[in-house]
Write a protein that holds these residues in place. Structure first.
Motif, PDB file in Angstrom:
ATOM      1  N   MET A 147       0.883  -1.256  -0.002  1.00 30.40           N
ATOM      2  CA  MET A 147      -0.108   0.019   0.042  1.00 30.40           C
ATOM      3  C   MET A 147       0.807   1.166   0.102  1.00 30.40           C
ATOM      4  O   MET A 147       0.540   2.314  -0.916  1.00 30.40           O
ATOM      5  N   LEU A 148       1.846   1.493   0.889  1.00 34.15           N
ATOM      6  CA  LEU A 148       2.818   2.521   0.894  1.00 34.15           C
ATOM      7  C   LEU A 148       3.606   2.363  -0.183  1.00 34.15           C
ATOM      8  O   LEU A 148       3.946   3.590  -0.674  1.00 34.15           O
ATOM      9  N   ARG A 149       3.846   1.482  -0.831  1.00 36.86           N
ATOM     10  CA  ARG A 149       4.632   1.582  -2.083  1.00 36.86           C
ATOM     11  C   ARG A 149       3.884   1.953  -3.253  1.00 36.86           C
ATOM     12  O   ARG A 149       4.438   2.686  -4.104  1.00 36.86           O
ATOM     13  N   ASN A 150       2.654   1.745  -3.466  1.00 31.47           N
ATOM     14  CA  ASN A 150       1.816   2.158  -4.292  1.00 31.47           C
ATOM     15  C   ASN A 150       1.514   3.839  -3.981  1.00 31.47           C
ATOM     16  O   ASN A 150       1.481   4.582  -5.147  1.00 31.47           O
ATOM     17  N   VAL A 151       1.359   4.117  -2.837  1.00 36.85           N
ATOM     18  CA  VAL A 151       1.347   5.779  -2.645  1.00 36.85           C
ATOM     19  C   VAL A 151       2.537   6.359  -3.101  1.00 36.85           C
ATOM     20  O   VAL A 151       2.819   7.480  -3.536  1.00 36.85           O
ATOM     21  N   LEU A 152       3.516   5.688  -2.735  1.00 33.07           N
ATOM     22  CA  LEU A 152       4.959   6.392  -3.126  1.00 33.07           C
ATOM     23  C   LEU A 152       5.254   6.477  -4.581  1.00 33.07           C
ATOM     24  O   LEU A 152       5.762   7.544  -5.121  1.00 33.07           O
ATOM     25  N   LEU A 153       4.844   5.220  -5.303  1.00 36.23           N
ATOM     26  CA  LEU A 153       5.023   5.498  -6.871  1.00 36.23           C
ATOM     27  C   LEU A 153       4.025   6.540  -7.487  1.00 36.23           C
ATOM     28  O   LEU A 153       4.422   7.261  -8.488  1.00 36.23           O
ATOM     29  N   ALA A 154       2.832   6.747  -6.764  1.00 34.87           N
ATOM     30  CA  ALA A 154       1.860   7.553  -7.498  1.00 34.87           C
ATOM     31  C   ALA A 154       2.399   9.090  -6.991  1.00 34.87           C
ATOM     32  O   ALA A 154       2.198  10.061  -8.003  1.00 34.87           O
ATOM     33  N   LEU A 155       2.907   9.338  -5.799  1.00 31.75           N
ATOM     34  CA  LEU A 155       3.697  10.494  -5.528  1.00 31.75           C
ATOM     35  C   LEU A 155       4.971  11.009  -6.497  1.00 31.75           C
ATOM     36  O   LEU A 155       4.847  12.207  -6.957  1.00 31.75           O
TER      37      LEU A 155
END
Length: 194
Positions: free
Chosen positions: A1-9
């Motif tokens: 989940m945190l990885r997806n947020v970081l990639l989106a950012l």
């Protein structure tokens, strides 16, 4: 989940940063589409017309420029001398050749933002085609220098880069008929104090 947020950012930063950088480049550094280059001189025949590209319109709006229409005239800019070196206010240049196809033209020095240089008291800020001395064959020589020169002298002052602006009025250069026999004077560096 945190990885997806970081990639989106990261994707958002790249998109916004890349978009901002490309827009800045297009408005500030890009020469524009449809540029007409003759020797060292570059003009934009579509500037001031409905055919002008969006980047040229944005640049004109940002600078507060009021480009001439195609039937009125066309401005050409020389950023470099005949050796490809940027024009410098501390240097002396020789502009020599025939007049371009036009009824009337003006020549002045400007900074890189195309604001005319103020050469100081008792010096002409610009020259025009009806005031210069010509040779018998119609050719002319204009000396651009911070030091007084004999004959046709265009005074400069200060330090830093400059642009020579030659505006042609009532000219066929922008149309197809003007492209056949187009000549522009050459800009040659004579000396440099800087």
């Amino acid at each position: 989940m945190l990885r997806n947020v970081l990639l989106a950012l990261i994707a958002l930063v790249i998109a916004v940063g890349g978009g901002t950088l490309s827009a800045w480049y297009a408005v500030n550094r890009f020469d524009g589409f449809g540029a007409l280059t003759v020797g060292q001189w570059t003009g934009h025949p579509d500037a001031g017309t409905p055919l002008s590209d969006p980047y040229a319109k944005a640049r004109a709006a940002r600078e507060g420029a009021f480009p001439l229409g195609s039937a009125e005239g066309l401005a050409f800019y020389a950023y470099d001398d005949n050796r490809g070196q940027a024009l410098d206010r501390r240097c002396s240049y020789r502009i020599e050749g025939n007049s371009p196809n036009s009824r009337f033209w003006t020549l002045y020095a400007a900074d890189r933002s195309l604001v005319a240089l103020d050469p100081g008291k008792d010096r002409l800020p610009a020259l025009h085609s009806r005031q210069i001395f010509r040779q018998e064959n119609g050719r002319f020589v204009v000396l651009v220098s911070p030091k007084a020169q004999p004959g046709n002298w265009l005074a400069t002052i200060g330090a830093g880069r400059m642009v020579l602006v030659m505006t042609l009025y009532d000219t066929p250069v922008g149309s197809n008929s003007g492209l056949v026999d187009m000549t522009f004077p050459a800009v040659t560096r004579i000396s440099c104090d800087g």
